[in-house]
Design a protein around this motif. Structure first.
Motif, PDB file in Angstrom:
ATOM      1  N   LEU A 270       0.768  -1.177  -0.062  1.00 27.76           N
ATOM      2  CA  LEU A 270       0.102  -0.179   0.051  1.00 27.76           C
ATOM      3  C   LEU A 270       0.860   1.202   0.047  1.00 27.76           C
ATOM      4  N   GLY A 271       2.029   1.335   0.738  1.00 30.43           N
ATOM      5  CA  GLY A 271       2.955   2.297   0.819  1.00 30.43           C
ATOM      6  C   GLY A 271       3.577   2.727  -0.626  1.00 30.43           C
ATOM      7  N   ARG A 272       4.039   1.562  -1.656  1.00 30.41           N
ATOM      8  CA  ARG A 272       4.675   1.821  -2.699  1.00 30.41           C
ATOM      9  C   ARG A 272       3.479   2.382  -3.578  1.00 30.41           C
ATOM     10  N   TYR A 273       2.132   1.828  -3.470  1.00 29.42           N
ATOM     11  CA  TYR A 273       0.991   2.153  -4.239  1.00 29.42           C
ATOM     12  C   TYR A 273       0.809   3.779  -4.146  1.00 29.42           C
ATOM     13  N   TYR A 274       0.741   4.175  -2.696  1.00 27.91           N
ATOM     14  CA  TYR A 274       0.484   5.485  -2.631  1.00 27.91           C
ATOM     15  C   TYR A 274       1.818   6.485  -3.169  1.00 27.91           C
ATOM     16  N   PHE A 275       2.885   5.938  -2.848  1.00 21.29           N
ATOM     17  CA  PHE A 275       4.148   6.806  -3.383  1.00 21.29           C
ATOM     18  C   PHE A 275       3.904   6.830  -4.716  1.00 21.29           C
ATOM     19  N   ASP A 276       3.699   6.074  -5.564  1.00 26.24           N
ATOM     20  CA  ASP A 276       3.708   6.105  -7.020  1.00 26.24           C
ATOM     21  C   ASP A 276       2.675   7.033  -7.607  1.00 26.24           C
ATOM     22  N   ARG A 277       1.600   7.036  -6.685  1.00 19.23           N
ATOM     23  CA  ARG A 277       0.456   8.429  -7.039  1.00 19.23           C
ATOM     24  C   ARG A 277       0.714   9.217  -6.412  1.00 19.23           C
ATOM     25  N   LYS A 278       1.989   9.717  -5.821  1.00 19.73           N
ATOM     26  CA  LYS A 278       2.307  10.847  -5.363  1.00 19.73           C
ATOM     27  C   LYS A 278       1.262  11.231  -4.018  1.00 19.73           C
ATOM     28  N   LYS A 279       0.627  10.244  -3.271  1.00 20.71           N
ATOM     29  CA  LYS A 279      -0.141  10.666  -2.401  1.00 20.71           C
ATOM     30  C   LYS A 279       0.830  10.368  -0.876  1.00 20.71           C
ATOM     31  N   TRP A 280       1.578  11.545  -0.580  1.00 20.66           N
ATOM     32  CA  TRP A 280       2.770  11.363   0.370  1.00 20.66           C
ATOM     33  C   TRP A 280       2.231  11.185   1.664  1.00 20.66           C
ATOM     34  N   ILE A 281       1.246  11.473   2.318  1.00 22.29           N
ATOM     35  CA  ILE A 281       0.946  11.292   3.636  1.00 22.29           C
ATOM     36  C   ILE A 281       0.513   9.879   3.883  1.00 22.29           C
ATOM     37  N   PRO A 282      -0.549   9.376   3.019  1.00 23.94           N
ATOM     38  CA  PRO A 282      -0.815   7.894   3.285  1.00 23.94           C
ATOM     39  C   PRO A 282       0.420   6.982   3.163  1.00 23.94           C
ATOM     40  N   ALA A 283       1.272   7.333   2.124  1.00 22.18           N
ATOM     41  CA  ALA A 283       2.481   6.338   1.954  1.00 22.18           C
ATOM     42  C   ALA A 283       3.454   6.603   3.267  1.00 22.18           C
TER      43      ALA A 283
ATOM     44  N   THR B 180      10.905  -6.142  13.141  1.00 27.45           N
ATOM     45  CA  THR B 180      11.659  -6.948  13.062  1.00 27.45           C
ATOM     46  C   THR B 180      11.552  -8.006  11.830  1.00 27.45           C
ATOM     47  N   THR B 181      10.603  -7.418  10.908  1.00 31.29           N
ATOM     48  CA  THR B 181      10.427  -8.278   9.772  1.00 31.29           C
ATOM     49  C   THR B 181      11.416  -7.676   8.746  1.00 31.29           C
ATOM     50  N   ILE B 182      11.372  -8.531   7.544  1.00 33.86           N
ATOM     51  CA  ILE B 182      12.380  -8.167   6.622  1.00 33.86           C
ATOM     52  C   ILE B 182      12.009  -6.960   5.645  1.00 33.86           C
ATOM     53  N   TYR B 183      10.967  -6.255   6.102  1.00 30.77           N
ATOM     54  CA  TYR B 183      10.464  -5.024   5.399  1.00 30.77           C
ATOM     55  C   TYR B 183      10.977  -4.028   6.014  1.00 30.77           C
ATOM     56  N   ALA B 184      11.540  -4.027   7.319  1.00 35.58           N
ATOM     57  CA  ALA B 184      11.920  -2.885   7.936  1.00 35.58           C
ATOM     58  C   ALA B 184      12.834  -1.939   7.185  1.00 35.58           C
ATOM     59  N   GLU B 185      13.896  -2.341   6.791  1.00 31.54           N
ATOM     60  CA  GLU B 185      14.979  -1.689   5.994  1.00 31.54           C
ATOM     61  C   GLU B 185      14.379  -0.806   4.900  1.00 31.54           C
ATOM     62  N   GLU B 186      13.480  -1.583   3.980  1.00 29.42           N
ATOM     63  CA  GLU B 186      12.888  -0.871   2.815  1.00 29.42           C
ATOM     64  C   GLU B 186      11.951   0.204   3.286  1.00 29.42           C
ATOM     65  N   ALA B 187      11.383   0.189   4.430  1.00 30.09           N
ATOM     66  CA  ALA B 187      10.436   1.019   4.972  1.00 30.09           C
ATOM     67  C   ALA B 187      11.143   2.322   5.294  1.00 30.09           C
ATOM     68  N   LEU B 188      12.484   2.177   6.138  1.00 35.90           N
ATOM     69  CA  LEU B 188      13.153   3.184   6.476  1.00 35.90           C
ATOM     70  C   LEU B 188      13.572   3.992   5.332  1.00 35.90           C
ATOM     71  N   HIS B 189      14.218   3.235   4.307  1.00 31.42           N
ATOM     72  CA  HIS B 189      14.642   3.973   2.836  1.00 31.42           C
ATOM     73  C   HIS B 189      13.446   4.783   2.103  1.00 31.42           C
ATOM     74  N   ARG B 190      12.411   4.058   2.177  1.00 37.55           N
ATOM     75  CA  ARG B 190      11.046   4.802   1.780  1.00 37.55           C
ATOM     76  C   ARG B 190      10.776   5.963   2.163  1.00 37.55           C
ATOM     77  N   LEU B 191      10.776   5.973   3.718  1.00 37.31           N
ATOM     78  CA  LEU B 191      10.724   7.420   4.375  1.00 37.31           C
ATOM     79  C   LEU B 191      11.640   8.371   4.096  1.00 37.31           C
ATOM     80  N   VAL B 192      13.084   7.792   3.892  1.00 33.15           N
ATOM     81  CA  VAL B 192      14.029   8.896   3.443  1.00 33.15           C
ATOM     82  C   VAL B 192      13.520   9.307   2.037  1.00 33.15           C
ATOM     83  N   GLU B 193      13.394   8.236   0.996  1.00 33.08           N
ATOM     84  CA  GLU B 193      12.880   8.800  -0.263  1.00 33.08           C
ATOM     85  C   GLU B 193      11.378   9.832  -0.382  1.00 33.08           C
TER      86      GLU B 193
END
Length: 282
Positions: free
Chosen positions: A177-190, A203-216
Motif C-alpha cells: 500500500l505504501g508503494r501504491y500511494y508513493f507511485d501516485r504521489k499521495k505522500w501522507i498515506p504513503a 523485526t520483519t524483512i521489510y523494516a529496512e526498505e520502509a526506512l529507505h522509503r521514508l527517506v525517499e
C-alpha cells in the motif's frame, strides 16, 4: 381371616421386591446399552476418518457426544469432530465446532490444543495478504492466546514461529500500500504505511526498505531534515544494506558513479589475487 391378610401382604411384598429388582436390572441393561452405543459410534467415527470419509466421521463423533454428554469421552468426541473437518479443509465447520467446544467445555484440560487448531484453521486460509486480512487477524489473535495462557505447551513454539510469519505478511501488505500511494504521489498515506512497518513490524524483512522509503518520500517533498533523520536511523541499523546505499545516493548524486569505479578497481585487484592464490596450490 387374619392369616389370610398376612398371606396377602406377604405376596404383595414379594411382588414389589421382584418388580424393583426387575426395574434395576432394566436400568442397568439400558445404561450399559447407552455406553455401548457411544463406544460403537466413536469407533465408527475413527474408521470413517481413517477411510477419508470425514463428513460421516464428524457425524458419528457428534452422535457419540450427544448420546452421553456427561461422559468423560464427550469432549474428546467433540474435538474429533472438529479435527475430522480440518483434515479435509472444511475450515468453517471445524471453526464452528471448536468455538462450540470452548463454550461447552470452558475448563477442559486440552484448551491449548483447541486454540492451536483454531488458529491453524484461520492461518491455512491465508492466500493473499491483500485480501485475507480477517483470517490473518484471527490467526494471530489465537496464536497470541496460546503464548499468553499456554506458554509451556508444545503449541507455543510453533505459535511464535507462525506469528513471525504473520507479521511478515502484514508488513508486506503495508509495504504494498505504501508503494501504491508513493507511485501516485499521495505522500501522507504513503508515509503512514511506511511508519506502520517501523512502529509495529520492525523485526520483519521489510523494516529496512520502509526506512529507505521514508527517506525517499521526505526527500522528494523537500523535508530534507526529516529525510536525513531516517537515513541516519537506517545507517545505524543497516549500514551494509542496499537500502542504505540507495538512501545515501539520494544525498550524494556522485555516489553511484564512484561506487561503480570502486567495483571495477576491486574486481581487477581481486582477479590478480585469485590467480596468485591458485599458484600456491599447484
Amino acid at each position: 381371616m387374619f392369616k389370610l391378610k398376612i398371606l396377602v401382604c406377604f405376596i404383595i411384598l414379594i411382588l414389589f421386591g421382584s418388580c424393583s429388582k426387575e426395574v434395576s436390572k432394566k436400568d442397568l441393561i439400558k445404561e450399559k446399552s447407552l455406553e455401548l452405543q457411544v463406544e460403537e459410534a466413536y469407533k465408527e467415527g475413527i474408521d470413517a476418518l481413517n477411510d477419508g470419509d470425514v463428513l460421516f466421521a464428524a457425524k458419528k463423533f457428534n452422535e457419540a457426544e450427544i448420546l452421553f454428554p456427561q461422559a468423560v469421552s464427550a469432549p474428546q468426541s467433540a474435538l474429533m469432530a472438529a479435527y475430522s473437518y480440518y483434515t479435509q479443509d472444511y475450515y468453517s465447520d471445524a471453526i464452528a465446532e471448536l468455538k462450540r467446544f470452548l463454550k461447552v467445555y470452558p475448563t477442559h484440560k486440552d484448551l491449548g490444543y483447541v486454540y492451536y487448531l483454531l488458529a491453524i484453521c484461520y492461518y491455512e486460509q491465508i492466500v493473499d495478504e491483500k485480501k485475507d486480512l480477517q483470517s490473518i487477524i484471527n490467526a494471530k489473535e489465537n496464536f497470541n492466546i496460546i503464548l499468553k495462557n499456554y506458554p509451556s505447551t508444545e503449541y507455543a513454539i510453533d505459535a511464535e514461529f507462525k506469528i513471525d510469519l504473520i507479521d511478515d505478511i502484514l508488513a508486506a501488505k503495508e509495504m504494498y500500500l505504501g508503494r501504491y500511494y508513493f507511485d501516485r504521489k499521495k505522500w501522507i498515506p504513503a508515509i503512514n504505511r511506511f511508519r506502520e512497518i517501523i512502529d509495529n513490524y520492525d523485526t520483519t524483512i521489510y523494516a529496512e526498505e520502509a526506512l529507505h522509503r521514508l527517506v525517499e518520500v521526505h526527500y522528494t517533498i523537500g523535508l530534507i531534515d526529516e529525510a536525513e533523520k531516517y537515513a541516519q536511523l537506517l545507517g545505524y541499523n543497516y549500514q551494509s544494506s542496499k537500502w542504505y546505499e540507495n538512501s545515501y545516493s539520494l544525498f550524494d548524486k556522485t555516489y553511484e558513479k564512484r561506487k561503480k569505479e570502486r567495483f571495477k578497481t576491486y574486481k581487477k585487484k581481486g582477479g590478480g589475487l585469485i590467480k596468485k592464490f591458485k599458484t600456491l596450490l599447484e
